[in-house]
Design a protein around this motif. Structure first.
Motif, mmCIF file in Angstrom:
data_model
loop_
_atom_site.group_PDB
_atom_site.id
_atom_site.type_symbol
_atom_site.label_atom_id
_atom_site.label_comp_id
_atom_site.label_asym_id
_atom_site.label_seq_id
_atom_site.Cartn_x
_atom_site.Cartn_y
_atom_site.Cartn_z
ATOM 1 N N VAL A 1 -14.691 19.070 4.151
ATOM 2 C CA VAL A 1 -13.833 18.357 3.205
ATOM 3 C C VAL A 1 -13.401 17.040 3.829
ATOM 4 O O VAL A 1 -12.921 17.022 4.959
ATOM 5 N N THR A 2 -13.641 15.948 3.111
ATOM 6 C CA THR A 2 -13.210 14.622 3.566
ATOM 7 C C THR A 2 -12.098 14.145 2.645
ATOM 8 O O THR A 2 -12.226 14.265 1.431
ATOM 9 N N ARG A 3 -11.031 13.656 3.201
ATOM 10 C CA ARG A 3 -9.955 13.119 2.364
ATOM 11 C C ARG A 3 -9.849 11.622 2.573
ATOM 12 O O ARG A 3 -9.890 11.140 3.696
ATOM 13 N N LEU A 4 -9.720 10.900 1.476
ATOM 14 C CA LEU A 4 -9.617 9.436 1.525
ATOM 15 C C LEU A 4 -8.372 9.011 0.769
ATOM 16 O O LEU A 4 -7.961 9.683 -0.178
ATOM 17 N N HIS A 5 -7.811 7.889 1.145
ATOM 18 C CA HIS A 5 -6.644 7.352 0.437
ATOM 19 C C HIS A 5 -6.787 5.838 0.415
ATOM 20 O O HIS A 5 -6.852 5.208 1.457
ATOM 21 N N PHE A 6 -6.926 5.268 -0.789
ATOM 22 C CA PHE A 6 -7.102 3.818 -0.881
ATOM 23 C C PHE A 6 -6.600 3.325 -2.227
ATOM 24 O O PHE A 6 -6.179 4.120 -3.079
ATOM 25 N N PHE A 7 -6.648 2.021 -2.422
ATOM 26 C CA PHE A 7 -6.140 1.407 -3.642
ATOM 27 C C PHE A 7 -7.244 0.571 -4.283
ATOM 28 O O PHE A 7 -7.932 -0.191 -3.596
ATOM 29 N N LEU A 8 -7.392 0.703 -5.600
ATOM 30 C CA LEU A 8 -8.390 -0.058 -6.340
ATOM 31 C C LEU A 8 -7.676 -1.210 -7.053
ATOM 32 O O LEU A 8 -6.698 -0.982 -7.766
ATOM 33 N N HIS A 9 -8.149 -2.422 -6.848
ATOM 34 C CA HIS A 9 -7.525 -3.605 -7.437
ATOM 35 C C HIS A 9 -8.378 -4.092 -8.604
ATOM 36 O O HIS A 9 -9.451 -4.651 -8.398
ATOM 37 N N ASP A 10 -7.892 -3.867 -9.817
ATOM 38 C CA ASP A 10 -8.640 -4.149 -11.040
ATOM 39 C C ASP A 10 -8.050 -5.411 -11.670
ATOM 40 O O ASP A 10 -6.984 -5.363 -12.296
ATOM 41 N N ASP B 10 -14.576 -4.056 -8.543
ATOM 42 C CA ASP B 10 -13.202 -4.122 -8.042
ATOM 43 C C ASP B 10 -13.167 -3.880 -6.534
ATOM 44 O O ASP B 10 -13.936 -3.068 -6.007
ATOM 45 N N LEU B 11 -12.232 -4.548 -5.890
ATOM 46 C CA LEU B 11 -12.080 -4.330 -4.452
ATOM 47 C C LEU B 11 -11.320 -3.033 -4.200
ATOM 48 O O LEU B 11 -10.382 -2.687 -4.934
ATOM 49 N N LEU B 12 -11.722 -2.344 -3.160
ATOM 50 C CA LEU B 12 -10.975 -1.189 -2.675
ATOM 51 C C LEU B 12 -10.258 -1.646 -1.413
ATOM 52 O O LEU B 12 -10.877 -2.230 -0.520
ATOM 53 N N LYS B 13 -8.961 -1.371 -1.359
ATOM 54 C CA LYS B 13 -8.178 -1.839 -0.220
ATOM 55 C C LYS B 13 -7.376 -0.698 0.384
ATOM 56 O O LYS B 13 -7.098 0.303 -0.269
ATOM 57 N N ALA B 14 -7.015 -0.906 1.634
ATOM 58 C CA ALA B 14 -6.266 0.137 2.336
ATOM 59 C C ALA B 14 -4.846 0.271 1.795
ATOM 60 O O ALA B 14 -4.226 1.321 1.933
ATOM 61 N N GLY B 15 -4.329 -0.790 1.189
ATOM 62 C CA GLY B 15 -2.967 -0.751 0.670
ATOM 63 C C GLY B 15 -2.870 -1.374 -0.697
ATOM 64 O O GLY B 15 -3.839 -1.971 -1.189
ATOM 65 N N PRO B 16 -1.704 -1.295 -1.331
ATOM 66 C CA PRO B 16 -1.540 -1.858 -2.671
ATOM 67 C C PRO B 16 -1.399 -3.380 -2.680
ATOM 68 O O PRO B 16 -1.610 -4.007 -3.724
ATOM 69 N N GLU B 17 -1.057 -3.989 -1.544
ATOM 70 C CA GLU B 17 -0.855 -5.437 -1.503
ATOM 71 C C GLU B 17 -2.218 -6.150 -1.596
ATOM 72 O O GLU B 17 -3.187 -5.716 -0.975
ATOM 73 N N PRO B 18 -2.268 -7.271 -2.352
ATOM 74 C CA PRO B 18 -3.546 -7.988 -2.504
ATOM 75 C C PRO B 18 -4.145 -8.444 -1.173
ATOM 76 O O PRO B 18 -5.364 -8.583 -1.062
ATOM 77 N N ASP B 19 -3.291 -8.679 -0.154
ATOM 78 C CA ASP B 19 -3.826 -9.154 1.131
ATOM 79 C C ASP B 19 -4.110 -8.016 2.117
ATOM 80 O O ASP B 19 -4.417 -8.268 3.281
ATOM 81 N N SER B 20 -4.013 -6.780 1.674
ATOM 82 C CA SER B 20 -4.323 -5.680 2.605
ATOM 83 C C SER B 20 -5.835 -5.599 2.817
ATOM 84 O O SER B 20 -6.626 -6.205 2.084
ATOM 85 N N LYS B 21 -6.217 -4.868 3.833
ATOM 86 C CA LYS B 21 -7.616 -4.863 4.272
ATOM 87 C C LYS B 21 -8.578 -4.301 3.204
ATOM 88 O O LYS B 21 -8.328 -3.236 2.640
ATOM 89 N N THR B 22 -9.653 -5.061 2.980
ATOM 90 C CA THR B 22 -10.674 -4.596 2.026
ATOM 91 C C THR B 22 -11.569 -3.569 2.717
ATOM 92 O O THR B 22 -12.054 -3.817 3.829
ATOM 93 N N ILE B 23 -11.766 -2.435 2.073
ATOM 94 C CA ILE B 23 -12.598 -1.382 2.676
ATOM 95 C C ILE B 23 -13.841 -1.056 1.846
ATOM 96 O O ILE B 23 -14.680 -0.274 2.267
#
Lengths: 25, 332
Positions: A1-10, B10-23
């Protein structure tokens, strides 16, 4: 099991949106 | 807007801030799929690819309904490539930020994936072993504390285990559902050629959607094609037909030619006649070799999971016509 946590900027606004409508009203 | 289609990169980032690291990048399609205007529900066909660290070059595919207006939702992870080859799982999605005026959003994803899950779930003896491993230590500690006798504890364990196995079997039964013993799995390798013809009077793939005319993307970002491409045994178009590749592919990269492919390979030859496999993933078409996940199947390929390795055999850069070799490995 791999867990990931990230944010998508749309981004629909501005000159370089990351999402564009391609079909539909 | 029911019926609208959006292409995303869309970019995936480590955090919610626009300048956080793109992953990484999420590339694919959002399909607005609810006629209930009080809710905004989409169906996602999206490849989540990573560009940093150990996951660089790996991706997973989401094919799922996403009720965007709900606070907490869950989407299905149906496959993957690279480190996520054969993955299955889910992601918890939460809106972290939303601008109602322009629609911009930041979405928090918490994923959980099991890789090679079939080795745990297939075969009751493995399930029992899994149960044993989780239950045993509890019995052991309790037994030692009570009696301080290792021998007696072991006897108790054996008796308990038989009970646990019986319980595990009996609790599977419900009036509306039944659980069957899993059969042995097969691994099948398929090699065929995919003929994608855009030119001429009888193209096998046609454009069905594109962004507005003022969007002049060099990668044709947002263009969607519907395909019914022949599959043949050899690279020669006149070689033996073995099936058809039907579905859609769309340009989902803003800075690279990356196709999101949602295709069904329907076979017509021999024992595979009538059987299908489903592919959902990103195809960076200009790379000499690319891998895409196989996420399901029908007929002989029921329950299929696997991967397709595609290599361009021939490409006409003027028309876009191409012949692509596919080597597919599926477990089913």
């Amino acid at each position: 099991v791999t867990r990931l946590h990230f944010f998508l900027h749309d981004i629909l606004s501005g000159k370089n949106p990351s999402a564009v409508k391609v079909a539909g009203s | 807007p029911f019926g609208s289609v959006y292409a995303i990169d869309d970019l995936l980032k480590a955090g919610p801030e626009p300048d956080s690291k793109t992953i990484g990048n999420a590339q694919g399609l959002y399909l607005s799929s609810s006629q209930d205007y009080s809710k905004f529900t989409i169906v996602m066909c999206v490849d989540f690819g990573f560009t940093e660290g150990k996951l660089k070059g790996s991706s997973f595919s989401v094919f799922s309904r996403n009720p965007v207006t709900e606070a907490d939702r869950e989407v299905a992870v149906v496959g993957g490539r690279g480190k996520f080859r054969m993955a299955r799982g889910f992601a918890k999605v939460k809106t972290s930020h939303f601008n109602a005026t322009n629609g911009d959003a930041v979405l928090e994803y918490k994923n959980s994936k099991r890789v090679n899950l079939q080795f745990i779930t297939m075969g009751s003896y493995v399930v029992n072993l899994f149960l044993n491993l989780t239950v045993l230590p509890v019995f052991l500690v309790q037994g030692q504390r009570r009696k301080k006798m290792v021998k007696a504890t072991l006897v108790l364990l054996v008796i308990s285990l038989v009970g646990v196995m019986q319980w595990a079997k009996s609790t599977n039964a419900e009036s509306w559902a039944s659980r069957l013993e899993a059969e042995k799995e097969n691994v099948t390798n398929l090699q065929f050629y995919f003929h994608d013809i855009l030119s001429g009077k009888n193209p096998t793939a046609i454009k069905v959607a594109q962004p507005s005319a003022d969007n002049k993307s060099p990668t044709l970002f947002g263009s969607i094609m519907m395909a019914d491409d022949p599959l043949t045994e050899g690279p020669d178009p006149s070689s033996k037909p073995v099936g058809r590749a039907q579905g859609i592919y769309g340009s989902a990269g803003q800075n690279e030619l990356a196709l999101i492919m949602a295709m069904n390979f329907a076979f017509t030859d021999g024992i595979y006649n009538g059987s299908c496999i489903s592919l959902l993933g990103k195809n960076p078409a200009m790379n000499p070799v690319r891998e895409m996940p196989i996420v399901g199947g029908t007929g002989l390929f029921r329950f299929a999971r696997g991967y397709a390795v595609a290599q361009t055999y021939w490409l006409d850069v003027t028309t876009g016509d191409a012949i692509v070799g596919y080597n597919v490995t599926v477990v089913h």
